[in-house]
Enzyme design. Structure first.
Site: not given
Length: 613
Positions: A18, A21, A26, A41, A138
């Site tokens: 998907l 990085g 992912v 992930k 966060d």
């Protein structure tokens, strides 16, 4: 799939990637045992010997541990954790939808009702998280998922704190600056009220379209610790003032002044809502725009249950032309994906009949008593127009809210003017907010707003000088800055003549020219130890001093001036620099001067330079 992609991880079949990085990939996966799609992930284990890689893995495991204990319709679910020789992986809920950040970045704006409904759902998930010992730490739009049918899901527990763990110690500053609480900036031990603060910031942004505090990390920290954001209703006429108090309490500087729990916050929000008469009412954004390219963005999770809905039977939070997409839940920071008024009328009095007395010889029955006329309805009181002082206060509040704008002006009994500079991408909404704030309505003197926008590299300089450039200054306190003849445009080889009107207390000044290229030039002083000023004005660019002329690169440049009661030099021993070095140097120098008791005033203007008339 690319070479090197696994075909399976544990019992899970890999369907396709998907997104990729620096930390990992992912994938869309499939659980054959219970026949469901999942998102997987991954993090590469070959980096764990590096300090950064070890921290990534620690956060990865923390996310699995924190979110794995939470099962709630408003939280993206984590199902499993595993490791191979090369990868660590988290198996997650597959969510169809988009992040709130993506919606905001595409220009989506929400009605106050939609914003409140969204926060109520988010707070439901947050309350569940807190009650199970997990503090998210966060909360921000990138970590809030909006599913295709409008449900809200909290994602990415990668920096969460589990109350029974010792992974996070006091003294560690973790979070995203615009959403961090004062105690997070100070590295103090935090609790659930830091999440309450961040949720308050998020609500503020949804109501107004802007974050309450913006700028550099240092600038945001200073504002969070020392200033108050203008109330949302001052920035948007659509916001019920009742919400101002709720937002202010959620964003209180002291944790003990905030809502104690997410449920208390949600209860306060519900108390501001108008009754909903139609259970089928859809909550829609003020404006929605389809995004054809969004359908190519992919990510994780299908909702595992029915999201907690706000009372009143609201439907999906998002409706209209938003394209359905698949988005990676919880991978933010992990990877980059390719009227008119009505006035009551007083009731009319019935006319009194004038009876003609009959002849005395004829008996007349006594007349029936006439009912007393109903009292006249009082006309609605027309509120007095706001005073100039009230309009000034409103203008100051709005001006303080903009991260890259400088406003100055006058508001008097006969009207007034507001002028200044503002970054182009927020020009329209800031101009409207300022105009709305100083619109006193019928009977009030008109106040004119005229702002110039820009796209150059000037936000750092504006942030440095803004604390010393009040929107309104008393006579003799303002630093006046303009080109000769109040020109705003210079043609090639035309002389640059700068004129300053100094505050009565000013003895020293500095003037810098900032080019659209980012280069800066010191116009004044030109000597290391200039004498103290004795006049009330300063003119630069005429003999016997240096003379400058407009030249390449052409564009919109900025001139910045500083007046001080004490000697000032933002860039010692340097007559030329770049805005990247001058802006922080100016911030440091001005802060030190103020701390030592110096009086300061600043100003900035834009200058257009062109090759030919």
């Amino acid at each position: 799939m690319a070479a090197g992609d696994p075909t399976a991880l544990g019992k899970y079949t890999i369907v396709r990637p998907l997104g990729r990085g620096a930390m990992g990939v992912v994938y869309e996966g499939f659980d054959p045992v219970i026949d469901r799609r999942v998102a997987i992930k991954t993090v590469r284990l070959d980096r764990v010997d590096e300090s950064e890689g070890a921290e990534d893995l620690l956060r990865f495991k923390r996310e699995a541990q924190a979110a794995g204990r939470l099962t709630h319709p408003n939280i993206v679910g984590v199902y499993d954790y595993g490791e191979t020789d090369e990868l660590a992986f988290i198996v997650m809920e597959f969510v169809e939808g988009d992040t709130l950040k993506s919606l905001l970045d595409r220009g989506e704006r929400f009605t106050p009702a939609a914003a409140v409904g969204m926060l109520e759902s988010l707070l439901a998930g947050l309350a569940y998280s807190h009650e199970h010992g997990v503090i998210h730490r966060d909360i921000k739009p990138a970590n809030v998922m909006i599913t295709r049918d409008g449900r809200v899901k909290l994602a990415d527990f990668g920096v969460a704190r589990i109350e029974s763990s010792s992974l996070t110690q006091a003294g560690t500053m973790i979070g995203t600056p615009s959403y961090m609480s004062p105690e997070q900036f100070m590295g103090q031990t935090i609790d659930v009220r830091s999440d309450i603060y961040a949720a308050g910031v998020l609500l503020y942004q949804l109501l107004t379209g802007d974050k309450p505090f913006e700028g550099s990390v240092t600038s945001i920290m200073h504002k969070v610790l020392n200033t108050e954001a203008p109330p949302p209703s001052a920035l948007s006429v659509a916001v019920d003032p009742a919400l101002d108090a709720v937002v202010a309490r959620a964003m209180a500087k002291r944790p003990e002044a905030r809502f104690a729990t997410a449920r208390d916050f949600a209860t306060a929000l519900r108390a501001t809502e108008a009754p909903v008469e139609d259970d089928a009412t859809m909550i829609r954004p003020l404006a929605t725009r389809p995004d054809p390219a969004a359908a190519t963005r992919m990510a994780a999770g299908v909702a595992a249950g029915v999201a907690t809905a706000p009372r009143g039977g609201r439907g999906p939070l998002i409706a209209g032309g938003v394209a359905a997409v698949l988005v990676v839940a919880g991978v933010a920071g992990f990877m980059v994906l390719g009227g008119h008024a009505t006035h009551p009328v007083a009731a009319s009095h019935p006319a009194k009949a004038t009876a003609t007395p009959p002849p005395a010889s004829i008996p007349v029955p006594a007349p029936a008593p006439t009912p007393a006329p109903a009292p006249a309805a009082k006309a609605a009181a027309v509120p007095a127009p706001p005073s100039p002082a009230q309009l000034r206060a409103r203008a100051i509040a709005v001006a303080a809210s903009a991260s890259c704008a400088l406003v100055h002006g006058t508001i008097g009994a006969d009207g007034g003017d507001l002028a200044g500079l503002v970054r182009a991408d927020q020009h329209g909404r800031f101009d409207r907010a300022l105009a709305t704030a100083v619109d006193g309505g019928a009977g009030a003197p008109p106040v004119h707003v005229a702002l110039r926008d820009f796209t150059g590299p000037y936000c750092g300089m504006i942030a440095a000088i803004k604390p010393y450039a009040p929107v309104f200054a008393a006579p003799g306190e303002r630093l006046a800055l303009h080109l000769a003849g109040h020109a705003t445009r210079l043609v090639k080889d035309q002389h640059i003549v700068v004129e300053l009107g100094l505050p009565v207390w000013a003895r020293y000044a500095e003037v810098d020219y900032v080019s659209s290229s980012g280069a800066t030039y010191r116009l004044y002083p030109t000597t290391p130890t200039p004498p103290a000023l004795t006049a009330s004005t300063l003119v630069l660019g005429k003999p016997p001093g240096p003379i400058w002329a407009a030249g390449k690169p052409y564009g919109t440049d900025m001139i910045v001036a500083i007046a001080s009661s004490a000697p000032i030099d933002t860039m010692p021993a340097a007559q030329a620099a770049t805005v990247a070095t001058l802006a922080p140097a100016a911030t440091t120098a001005l802060t030190e001067l103020q701390a030592n008791g110096a009086k300061l005033a600043t100003a900035a203007i834009l200058v257009d330079t062109v090759r030919s008339p």
